[in-house]
Scaffold this active site. Sequence first.
Site, PDB file in Angstrom:
ATOM      1  N   ARG A  38      -5.748   0.560  -5.517  1.00 57.11           N
ATOM      2  CA  ARG A  38      -5.925  -0.738  -6.042  1.00 57.11           C
ATOM      3  C   ARG A  38      -7.209   0.035  -6.169  1.00 57.11           C
ATOM      4  O   ARG A  38      -8.097   0.845  -5.966  1.00 57.11           O
ATOM      5  CB  ARG A  38      -5.854  -1.272  -5.563  1.00 57.11           C
ATOM      6  CG  ARG A  38      -5.857  -2.688  -5.176  1.00 57.11           C
ATOM      7  CD  ARG A  38      -5.428  -3.681  -3.631  1.00 57.11           C
ATOM      8  NE  ARG A  38      -6.224  -3.247  -2.557  1.00 57.11           N
ATOM      9  CZ  ARG A  38      -6.972  -3.791  -2.210  1.00 57.11           C
ATOM     10  NH1 ARG A  38      -8.267  -3.445  -2.872  1.00 57.11           N
ATOM     11  NH2 ARG A  38      -7.514  -3.310  -1.402  1.00 57.11           N
ATOM     12  N   THR A 102       8.494  -1.650  -0.044  1.00 65.73           N
ATOM     13  CA  THR A 102       7.894  -2.700  -0.180  1.00 65.73           C
ATOM     14  C   THR A 102       9.235  -3.793   0.099  1.00 65.73           C
ATOM     15  O   THR A 102       9.683  -4.049  -0.728  1.00 65.73           O
ATOM     16  CB  THR A 102       7.030  -2.861  -1.692  1.00 65.73           C
ATOM     17  OG1 THR A 102       6.663  -1.427  -2.163  1.00 65.73           O
ATOM     18  CG2 THR A 102       6.542  -4.378  -1.613  1.00 65.73           C
ATOM     19  N   ALA A 125      14.663  -0.117   0.515  1.00 64.78           N
ATOM     20  CA  ALA A 125      15.572  -0.782   1.273  1.00 64.78           C
ATOM     21  C   ALA A 125      14.645  -1.657   2.127  1.00 64.78           C
ATOM     22  O   ALA A 125      13.422  -0.814   1.859  1.00 64.78           O
ATOM     23  CB  ALA A 125      16.344   0.328   2.679  1.00 64.78           C
ATOM     24  N   ASN A 127      14.486  -2.035   5.370  1.00 68.03           N
ATOM     25  CA  ASN A 127      14.171  -0.696   6.242  1.00 68.03           C
ATOM     26  C   ASN A 127      15.227   0.657   6.180  1.00 68.03           C
ATOM     27  O   ASN A 127      15.997   1.011   5.465  1.00 68.03           O
ATOM     28  CB  ASN A 127      14.666  -1.458   7.442  1.00 68.03           C
ATOM     29  CG  ASN A 127      14.210  -0.617   8.947  1.00 68.03           C
ATOM     30  OD1 ASN A 127      14.239   0.125   9.287  1.00 68.03           O
ATOM     31  ND2 ASN A 127      13.530  -1.873   9.347  1.00 68.03           N
ATOM     32  N   MET A 128      13.853   1.179   6.212  1.00 73.17           N
ATOM     33  CA  MET A 128      14.407   3.029   5.955  1.00 73.17           C
ATOM     34  C   MET A 128      14.846   3.327   6.734  1.00 73.17           C
ATOM     35  O   MET A 128      14.942   4.638   7.163  1.00 73.17           O
ATOM     36  CB  MET A 128      13.092   3.449   5.590  1.00 73.17           C
ATOM     37  CG  MET A 128      12.525   3.181   4.288  1.00 73.17           C
ATOM     38  SD  MET A 128      13.413   4.456   2.520  1.00 73.17           S
ATOM     39  CE  MET A 128      12.750   2.700   0.946  1.00 73.17           C
ATOM     40  N   HIS A 158       6.964  -8.561  14.512  1.00 76.49           N
ATOM     41  CA  HIS A 158       6.040  -8.184  13.798  1.00 76.49           C
ATOM     42  C   HIS A 158       4.679  -8.287  13.923  1.00 76.49           C
ATOM     43  O   HIS A 158       4.168  -9.790  14.260  1.00 76.49           O
ATOM     44  CB  HIS A 158       6.714  -8.047  11.719  1.00 76.49           C
ATOM     45  CG  HIS A 158       8.115  -7.307  11.438  1.00 76.49           C
ATOM     46  ND1 HIS A 158       8.525  -8.382  11.173  1.00 76.49           N
ATOM     47  CD2 HIS A 158       7.809  -6.586  11.092  1.00 76.49           C
ATOM     48  CE1 HIS A 158       9.626  -7.362  10.961  1.00 76.49           C
ATOM     49  NE2 HIS A 158       9.140  -6.177  11.409  1.00 76.49           N
ATOM     50  N   LYS A 162       1.488  -8.821   8.482  1.00 77.68           N
ATOM     51  CA  LYS A 162       2.445  -8.721   7.840  1.00 77.68           C
ATOM     52  C   LYS A 162       2.406  -9.980   6.955  1.00 77.68           C
ATOM     53  O   LYS A 162       2.378 -11.014   7.790  1.00 77.68           O
ATOM     54  CB  LYS A 162       3.526  -9.002   8.252  1.00 77.68           C
ATOM     55  CG  LYS A 162       4.982  -8.752   7.915  1.00 77.68           C
ATOM     56  CD  LYS A 162       6.359  -7.959   8.172  1.00 77.68           C
ATOM     57  CE  LYS A 162       7.914  -8.132   7.428  1.00 77.68           C
ATOM     58  NZ  LYS A 162       7.397  -7.338   6.827  1.00 77.68           N
TER      59      LYS A 162
HETATM   60  N1  LIG Z   1      11.332  -0.173   4.518  1.00 78.65           N
HETATM   61  C1  LIG Z   1      10.601  -0.271   5.384  1.00 78.65           C
HETATM   62  O1  LIG Z   1      11.109   0.216   6.018  1.00 78.65           O
HETATM   63  C2  LIG Z   1       9.196  -0.805   5.711  1.00 78.65           C
HETATM   64  C3  LIG Z   1       8.607  -0.148   7.175  1.00 78.65           C
HETATM   65  C4  LIG Z   1       7.177  -1.166   6.925  1.00 78.65           C
HETATM   66  C5  LIG Z   1       6.391  -1.677   5.651  1.00 78.65           C
HETATM   67  N2  LIG Z   1       7.431  -1.885   5.116  1.00 78.65           N
HETATM   68  C6  LIG Z   1       7.226  -3.048   3.548  1.00 78.65           C
HETATM   69  O2  LIG Z   1       6.146  -2.450   3.280  1.00 78.65           O
HETATM   70  C7  LIG Z   1       4.815  -2.775   2.778  1.00 78.65           C
HETATM   71  C8  LIG Z   1       3.204  -2.027   3.043  1.00 78.65           C
HETATM   72  O3  LIG Z   1       3.580  -2.395   4.310  1.00 78.65           O
HETATM   73  P1  LIG Z   1       1.358  -2.156   5.306  1.00 78.65           P
HETATM   74  O4  LIG Z   1       2.108  -2.675   7.247  1.00 78.65           O
HETATM   75  O5  LIG Z   1       2.007  -0.509   4.260  1.00 78.65           O
HETATM   76  O6  LIG Z   1       0.526  -3.143   3.926  1.00 78.65           O
HETATM   77  P2  LIG Z   1      -1.066  -2.583   3.814  1.00 78.65           P
HETATM   78  O7  LIG Z   1      -1.127  -4.032   3.622  1.00 78.65           O
HETATM   79  O8  LIG Z   1      -1.459  -1.965   5.351  1.00 78.65           O
HETATM   80  O9  LIG Z   1      -0.278  -1.662   2.638  1.00 78.65           O
HETATM   81  C9  LIG Z   1      -0.691  -1.868   1.749  1.00 78.65           C
HETATM   82  C10 LIG Z   1      -1.086  -1.003   0.759  1.00 78.65           C
HETATM   83  O10 LIG Z   1      -1.311  -1.305  -0.465  1.00 78.65           O
HETATM   84  C11 LIG Z   1      -2.209  -1.239  -0.808  1.00 78.65           C
HETATM   85  N3  LIG Z   1      -1.968  -1.924  -2.661  1.00 78.65           N
HETATM   86  C12 LIG Z   1      -1.938  -2.715  -3.139  1.00 78.65           C
HETATM   87  N4  LIG Z   1      -1.990  -3.695  -4.492  1.00 78.65           N
HETATM   88  C13 LIG Z   1      -1.388  -2.336  -4.287  1.00 78.65           C
HETATM   89  C14 LIG Z   1      -1.343  -1.619  -6.054  1.00 78.65           C
HETATM   90  N5  LIG Z   1      -2.159  -3.195  -7.348  1.00 78.65           N
HETATM   91  N6  LIG Z   1      -2.211  -0.477  -6.461  1.00 78.65           N
HETATM   92  C15 LIG Z   1      -2.156   0.932  -5.363  1.00 78.65           C
HETATM   93  N7  LIG Z   1      -1.955   0.230  -3.616  1.00 78.65           N
HETATM   94  C16 LIG Z   1      -1.399  -0.919  -4.125  1.00 78.65           C
HETATM   95  C17 LIG Z   1      -2.890  -1.780  -0.637  1.00 78.65           C
HETATM   96  O11 LIG Z   1      -4.427  -1.574  -1.054  1.00 78.65           O
HETATM   97  C18 LIG Z   1      -2.359  -1.388   1.130  1.00 78.65           C
HETATM   98  O12 LIG Z   1      -3.612  -0.227   1.011  1.00 78.65           O
HETATM   99  C19 LIG Z   1       5.104  -4.204   3.069  1.00 78.65           C
HETATM  100  O13 LIG Z   1       6.077  -4.976   2.199  1.00 78.65           O
HETATM  101  C20 LIG Z   1       5.775  -4.233   4.232  1.00 78.65           C
HETATM  102  O14 LIG Z   1       7.136  -5.331   4.672  1.00 78.65           O
HETATM  103  C21 LIG Z   1       8.397  -1.658   4.679  1.00 78.65           C
HETATM  104  O1  LIG Z   2       5.215  -3.818   9.001  1.00 80.28           O
HETATM  105  C1  LIG Z   2       5.742  -4.085   8.089  1.00 80.28           C
HETATM  106  O2  LIG Z   2       5.546  -4.964   6.632  1.00 80.28           O
HETATM  107  C2  LIG Z   2       7.373  -4.128   8.138  1.00 80.28           C
HETATM  108  N1  LIG Z   2       8.246  -4.508   7.087  1.00 80.28           N
HETATM  109  C3  LIG Z   2       9.345  -4.162   6.926  1.00 80.28           C
HETATM  110  C4  LIG Z   2      10.583  -5.216   6.867  1.00 80.28           C
HETATM  111  O3  LIG Z   2      10.293  -6.212   6.610  1.00 80.28           O
HETATM  112  O4  LIG Z   2      11.023  -5.460   7.667  1.00 80.28           O
HETATM  113  C5  LIG Z   2      10.894  -3.634   7.784  1.00 80.28           C
HETATM  114  C6  LIG Z   2       9.714  -2.812   9.383  1.00 80.28           C
HETATM  115  C7  LIG Z   2       7.469  -3.398   9.125  1.00 80.28           C
END
Ligand SMILES: NC(=O)c1ccc[n+]([C@@H]2O[C@H](COP(=O)([O-])OP(=O)(O)OC[C@H]3O[C@@H](n4cnc5c(N)ncnc54)[C@H](O)[C@@H]3O)[C@@H](O)[C@H]2O)c1
Ligand SMILES: O=C(O)C1=N[C@H](C(=O)O)CCC1
Length: 272
Positions: A38, A102, A125, A127-128, A158, A162
């Site tokens: 960002r 996300t 998804a 969760n991937m 978590h 989170k």
């Molecule tokens: N689907 C999956 O398998 C899975 C697994 C892990 C985490 N997640 C999800 O992924 C997301 C991120 O998790 P995280 O632990 O990495 O969080 P985090 O807070 O460590 O990272 C998020 C990043 O996004 C950046 N960001 C936010 N708004 C932005 C913008 N407008 N432009 C560019 N960058 C921007 C932030 O600066 C930060 O670096 C969460 O929603 C989490 O639940 C999903």
């Molecule tokens: O670390 C997180 O945030 C995670 N987010 C996903 C969720 O919301 O289920 C997947 C697991 C880790």
Amino acid sequence: MSELPGIVVTGASGRMGQMLIRIIRESDRARLVGAIERSGHEWVGQDVGRAMGGADCGVIVTDEPLEAFAKAQAVIDFTAPEATLEFAKLAAQARAVHVIGTTGMSDEQIAKLEPAARHAPIVRAGNMSLGVNLLTQLTRQVAAALGEEFDIEVIEAHHRHKVDAPSGTALMLGEAAAEGRGVALEDVSDRGRDGITGARKPGDIGFVAVRGGDIVGEHDVLFAGEGERIILRHVATDRAIFARGALRAALWGQDKGPGQYDMIDVLGLRRD
Ligand SMILES: NC(=O)c1ccc[n+]([C@@H]2O[C@H](COP(=O)([O-])OP(=O)(O)OC[C@H]3O[C@@H](n4cnc5c(N)ncnc54)[C@H](O)[C@@H]3O)[C@@H](O)[C@H]2O)c1
Ligand SMILES: O=C(O)C1=N[C@H](C(=O)O)CCC1
């Protein structure tokens, strides 16, 4: 030989962003071509390899996503709901596959992805990982077999950072349980008990969220009956499982038409 698909990672400095960059750079099936943060973030303008504490890798972190997406075949996005909606529009403009990890998106926000999905594939998804996506299938099967005399609770844990609850994974598991029972999750979901709640309503699917320390992600689907309980459990110990799944989705999407897909499609687990 044609070039490997180029991938841009959004949220480059985040827990998942850094893991994704590592996994893509190690892969012999894809190239890292962009890293987004960002505006105002201290990483913008720095080489992402160096920002992560290693050697330069030739990819400079930028806050101009469209320019980066235009050079890529896929965007992997684990950021925040509003950012993801913006990235969806830009990825569609660039005709790049948008892989969305996300979580915490509202139904209204999810509906706003549809116009973008008319121009390019979106794989989304909560969760991937392979393990959780298999667990959704098992959850559906067990819920279908047991009936309402078994109460269903989804319990997730978590790390302390989170920001959304229930987790995206918990909602996937809840959806699977509801599907198994032939009901809509929104009609039976019980999220957050406090005070004099009254007795549990038969048929409800409950959610419990634990937050603390550095827990990567743990999910139990509890089926609690009279005299016995079944617990289906997934424990993540390494974020690499999510990053590997996301990279797999980005590669899978390369020959797919516009539309919305999930990891069940990517993993070939869809039954009908
Ligand atoms: N689907 C999956 O398998 C899975 C697994 C892990 C985490 N997640 C999800 O992924 C997301 C991120 O998790 P995280 O632990 O990495 O969080 P985090 O807070 O460590 O990272 C998020 C990043 O996004 C950046 N960001 C936010 N708004 C932005 C913008 N407008 N432009 C560019 N960058 C921007 C932030 O600066 C930060 O670096 C969460 O929603 C989490 O639940 C999903
Ligand atoms: O670390 C997180 O945030 C995670 N987010 C996903 C969720 O919301 O289920 C997947 C697991 C880790």
